[in-house]
Design a protein around this motif. Structure first.
Motif, PDB file in Angstrom:
ATOM      1  N   ALA A 141       0.856  -1.181   0.000  1.00 26.31           N
ATOM      2  CA  ALA A 141       0.000   0.000   0.000  1.00 26.31           C
ATOM      3  C   ALA A 141       0.893   1.232   0.000  1.00 26.31           C
ATOM      4  O   ALA A 141       2.027   1.193   0.467  1.00 26.31           O
ATOM      5  N   ASP A 142       0.362   2.322  -0.519  1.00 29.32           N
ATOM      6  CA  ASP A 142       1.149   3.551  -0.577  1.00 29.32           C
ATOM      7  C   ASP A 142       1.130   4.322   0.736  1.00 29.32           C
ATOM      8  O   ASP A 142       1.974   5.173   0.968  1.00 29.32           O
ATOM      9  N   THR A 143       0.167   4.042   1.588  1.00 30.39           N
ATOM     10  CA  THR A 143       0.098   4.718   2.892  1.00 30.39           C
ATOM     11  C   THR A 143      -0.245   3.686   3.965  1.00 30.39           C
ATOM     12  O   THR A 143      -0.755   2.602   3.670  1.00 30.39           O
ATOM     13  N   ALA A 146      -3.961   3.014   3.967  1.00 35.37           N
ATOM     14  CA  ALA A 146      -4.362   2.054   2.930  1.00 35.37           C
ATOM     15  C   ALA A 146      -3.978   0.630   3.333  1.00 35.37           C
ATOM     16  O   ALA A 146      -4.727  -0.311   3.071  1.00 35.37           O
ATOM     17  N   ARG A 149      -6.523  -0.561   5.811  1.00 38.33           N
ATOM     18  CA  ARG A 149      -7.760  -0.939   5.122  1.00 38.33           C
ATOM     19  C   ARG A 149      -7.570  -2.289   4.434  1.00 38.33           C
ATOM     20  O   ARG A 149      -8.437  -3.162   4.501  1.00 38.33           O
ATOM     21  N   TYR A 150      -6.442  -2.475   3.765  1.00 45.70           N
ATOM     22  CA  TYR A 150      -6.176  -3.734   3.077  1.00 45.70           C
ATOM     23  C   TYR A 150      -6.263  -4.915   4.046  1.00 45.70           C
ATOM     24  O   TYR A 150      -6.849  -5.951   3.740  1.00 45.70           O
ATOM     25  N   ASP A 154      -8.793  -1.187  10.091  1.00 40.32           N
ATOM     26  CA  ASP A 154      -9.177   0.216  10.250  1.00 40.32           C
ATOM     27  C   ASP A 154     -10.552   0.305  10.902  1.00 40.32           C
ATOM     28  O   ASP A 154     -11.213  -0.711  11.146  1.00 40.32           O
ATOM     29  N   ARG A 185     -16.346   1.139   1.355  1.00 40.29           N
ATOM     30  CA  ARG A 185     -15.693   1.164   0.047  1.00 40.29           C
ATOM     31  C   ARG A 185     -15.911   2.498  -0.638  1.00 40.29           C
ATOM     32  O   ARG A 185     -15.008   3.046  -1.275  1.00 40.29           O
ATOM     33  N   LEU A 188     -13.728   5.107   0.983  1.00 38.72           N
ATOM     34  CA  LEU A 188     -12.331   4.935   0.606  1.00 38.72           C
ATOM     35  C   LEU A 188     -12.056   5.588  -0.748  1.00 38.72           C
ATOM     36  O   LEU A 188     -11.039   6.233  -0.938  1.00 38.72           O
ATOM     37  N   ARG A 189     -12.995   5.462  -1.671  1.00 41.92           N
ATOM     38  CA  ARG A 189     -12.797   6.037  -3.011  1.00 41.92           C
ATOM     39  C   ARG A 189     -12.903   7.559  -3.007  1.00 41.92           C
ATOM     40  O   ARG A 189     -12.348   8.213  -3.871  1.00 41.92           O
TER      41      ARG A 189
END
Length: 191
Positions: A141-143, A146, A149-150, A154, A185, A188-189
């Motif tokens: 993940a980039d953060t 994230a 969440r993955y 969270d 979801r 998140l978007r």
């Protein structure tokens, strides 16, 4: 860095040292569906947010417990089992985690940034419907948000797990977890 919540008023230091203490009761009054959320480390921040979301958006009371040592809770439980086995004629003892959660209503959702096996090591002695969330496997993940969440650790994932556990016990609408997952979801978007 993730800021950690401060100690609650009237902190039970003995409970803290034994591995788990009651951190916060849900703000909901009356008799709403109720669950217990056990969290440790950086998951405490997510658990506090989930507690608010469950109350405000779903009418669910989630009581929050701070786990200071999953391992200490297991050590105590194993020691108690050993004592009970080697003292069959004496009054049985109960593990601390069993005693701490005794009489609390609803399922238990246990969450940390560790693998679920860390939380699962105490499941046998909890005495409630059990759901654990942790960072099993490998993910990119980039953060950190994230990544959380993955791995479903969270706040939104704690909400979904709590609603799912309540539904499993017949205490809440079975479609609520799917709805909460869809909302998460979408959020998140849009963030």
């Amino acid at each position: 860095p993730v800021g950690q919540p401060g100690a609650p008023e009237n902190l039970d230091v003995e409970a803290l040292l034994r591995g788990i203490y009651h951190y916060a009761t849900s703000p909901l009054e009356g008799d709403p569906p109720r669950a217990q959320v056990l969290a440790s480390g950086v998951a405490m921040t997510a658990a506090l947010k989930a507690q608010r979301m469950l109350a405000d958006e779903w009418g669910v009371a989630a009581d929050l417990w701070s786990v200071t040592s999953w391992n200490e809770l297991r050590r105590d439980a194993v020691d108690v089992e050993h004592w009970n086995l080697t003292h069959p004629g004496e009054e049985r003892r109960s593990p601390y985690v069993t005693t701490a959660l005794d009489g609390t209503p609803g399922p238990v959702v246990a969450v940390s940034d560790y693998m679920r096996a860390v939380q699962d090591q105490i499941a046998l002695w909890v005495g409630h419907t059990w759901c654990s969330l942790g960072t099993d496997g490998f993910g990119l993940a980039d953060t950190r948000a994230a990544a959380r969440r993955y791995f479903l650790v969270d706040a939104e994932s704690i909400v979904v797990a709590t609603l799912h556990s309540l539904a499993r016990d017949g205490l809440y609408d079975g479609n609520a977890a799917a709805e909460a997952y869809s909302i998460a979801r979408i959020r998140l978007r849009t963030t």
